[in-house]
Motif scaffolding. Structure first.
Motif, mmCIF file in Angstrom:
data_model
loop_
_atom_site.group_PDB
_atom_site.id
_atom_site.type_symbol
_atom_site.label_atom_id
_atom_site.label_comp_id
_atom_site.label_asym_id
_atom_site.label_seq_id
_atom_site.Cartn_x
_atom_site.Cartn_y
_atom_site.Cartn_z
ATOM 1 N N VAL A 142 27.388 2.167 23.289
ATOM 2 C CA VAL A 142 25.932 2.162 23.383
ATOM 3 C C VAL A 142 25.398 3.063 22.275
ATOM 4 N N ASP A 143 24.499 2.518 21.469
ATOM 5 C CA ASP A 143 23.897 3.306 20.393
ATOM 6 C C ASP A 143 22.859 4.238 20.998
ATOM 7 N N VAL A 144 23.150 5.524 20.975
ATOM 8 C CA VAL A 144 22.240 6.497 21.577
ATOM 9 C C VAL A 144 21.176 6.979 20.591
ATOM 10 N N GLY A 145 21.244 6.528 19.361
ATOM 11 C CA GLY A 145 20.237 6.911 18.374
ATOM 12 C C GLY A 145 20.430 8.338 17.910
ATOM 13 N N VAL A 146 19.369 8.913 17.388
ATOM 14 C CA VAL A 146 19.403 10.283 16.871
ATOM 15 C C VAL A 146 19.549 11.255 18.041
ATOM 16 N N THR A 147 20.559 12.103 17.973
ATOM 17 C CA THR A 147 20.752 13.093 19.033
ATOM 18 C C THR A 147 20.524 14.515 18.531
ATOM 19 N N ASP A 148 20.182 14.655 17.270
ATOM 20 C CA ASP A 148 19.924 15.978 16.705
ATOM 21 C C ASP A 148 18.443 16.306 16.869
ATOM 22 N N LEU A 149 18.146 17.166 17.832
ATOM 23 C CA LEU A 149 16.756 17.520 18.126
ATOM 24 C C LEU A 149 16.047 18.089 16.902
ATOM 25 N N LEU A 150 16.777 18.762 16.033
ATOM 26 C CA LEU A 150 16.176 19.336 14.833
ATOM 27 C C LEU A 150 15.457 18.265 14.003
ATOM 28 N N LEU A 151 16.012 17.067 13.974
ATOM 29 C CA LEU A 151 15.394 15.989 13.210
ATOM 30 C C LEU A 151 14.116 15.483 13.875
ATOM 31 N N GLU A 152 13.946 15.765 15.151
ATOM 32 C CA GLU A 152 12.767 15.316 15.895
ATOM 33 C C GLU A 152 11.629 16.343 15.898
ATOM 34 N N ILE A 153 11.913 17.561 15.445
ATOM 35 C CA ILE A 153 10.878 18.606 15.430
ATOM 36 C C ILE A 153 10.044 18.433 14.181
ATOM 37 N N PRO A 154 8.715 18.252 14.341
ATOM 38 C CA PRO A 154 7.871 18.042 13.155
ATOM 39 C C PRO A 154 7.776 19.300 12.299
ATOM 40 N N GLU A 155 7.598 19.108 11.008
ATOM 41 C CA GLU A 155 7.383 20.221 10.091
ATOM 42 C C GLU A 155 6.085 20.917 10.457
ATOM 43 N N SER A 156 6.023 22.220 10.268
ATOM 44 C CA SER A 156 4.781 22.940 10.489
ATOM 45 C C SER A 156 4.459 23.770 9.258
ATOM 46 N N SER A 157 3.198 24.069 9.118
ATOM 47 C CA SER A 157 2.786 24.848 7.960
ATOM 48 C C SER A 157 3.083 26.322 8.193
ATOM 49 N N MET A 158 3.389 27.030 7.118
ATOM 50 C CA MET A 158 3.635 28.474 7.195
ATOM 51 C C MET A 158 2.298 29.177 7.400
ATOM 52 N N SER A 218 12.329 8.726 25.478
ATOM 53 C CA SER A 218 11.525 9.536 26.381
ATOM 54 C C SER A 218 12.179 10.890 26.639
ATOM 55 N N LEU A 219 13.505 10.947 26.605
ATOM 56 C CA LEU A 219 14.205 12.222 26.762
ATOM 57 C C LEU A 219 13.818 13.178 25.642
ATOM 58 N N TRP A 220 13.777 12.671 24.398
ATOM 59 C CA TRP A 220 13.421 13.524 23.266
ATOM 60 C C TRP A 220 11.954 13.921 23.334
ATOM 61 N N ALA A 221 11.101 13.049 23.836
ATOM 62 C CA ALA A 221 9.691 13.404 23.995
ATOM 63 C C ALA A 221 9.559 14.557 24.981
ATOM 64 N N LEU A 222 10.353 14.521 26.047
ATOM 65 C CA LEU A 222 10.344 15.627 27.005
ATOM 66 C C LEU A 222 10.853 16.912 26.375
ATOM 67 N N GLU A 223 11.894 16.791 25.543
ATOM 68 C CA GLU A 223 12.431 17.960 24.847
ATOM 69 C C GLU A 223 11.359 18.605 23.972
ATOM 70 N N ARG A 224 10.626 17.784 23.227
ATOM 71 C CA ARG A 224 9.565 18.322 22.357
ATOM 72 C C ARG A 224 8.481 18.981 23.195
ATOM 73 N N SER A 225 8.131 18.352 24.304
ATOM 74 C CA SER A 225 7.118 18.914 25.185
ATOM 75 C C SER A 225 7.583 20.259 25.738
ATOM 76 N N ASP A 226 8.852 20.333 26.165
ATOM 77 C CA ASP A 226 9.419 21.587 26.664
ATOM 78 C C ASP A 226 9.373 22.665 25.588
ATOM 79 N N ALA A 227 9.716 22.303 24.362
ATOM 80 C CA ALA A 227 9.728 23.272 23.262
ATOM 81 C C ALA A 227 8.328 23.823 23.019
#
Length: 85
Positions: free
Chosen positions: A68-84, A3-12
């Protein structure tokens, strides 16, 4: 942590939608001691996200130290690809 990463994406997304002019405006506020300040809004936003990142790293470190396994912490990996465009 997901949910933290979902908030990060929403903020972005919200930041990306902001008009550049709004970041050039001044913001007046009072700190927790009641002292008034007027500062550049864009620089305050930058500080907010830098500070949040600092604390996110602290939490991640503390959890890792407790195995504790915190999972993926690199936000870059969570940002979806976008078209140019």
């Amino acid at each position: 942590m997901c949910s933290l990463w979902a908030l990060e994406r929403s903020d972005a997304r919200k930041r990306a939608q902001r008009n550049d002019q709004s970041y050039k405006q001044s913001l007046s506020y009072k700190n927790t001691k009641g002292q008034s300040s007027v500062k550049n809004f864009g620089q305050l936003v930058q500080h907010l996200f830098n500070h949040k990142t600092y604390h996110r790293g602290q939490v991640s470190t503390l959890l890792s130290q407790e195995n504790v396994d915190v999972g993926v912490t690199d936000l870059l990996l969570e940002i979806p690809e976008s078209s140019m465009q």
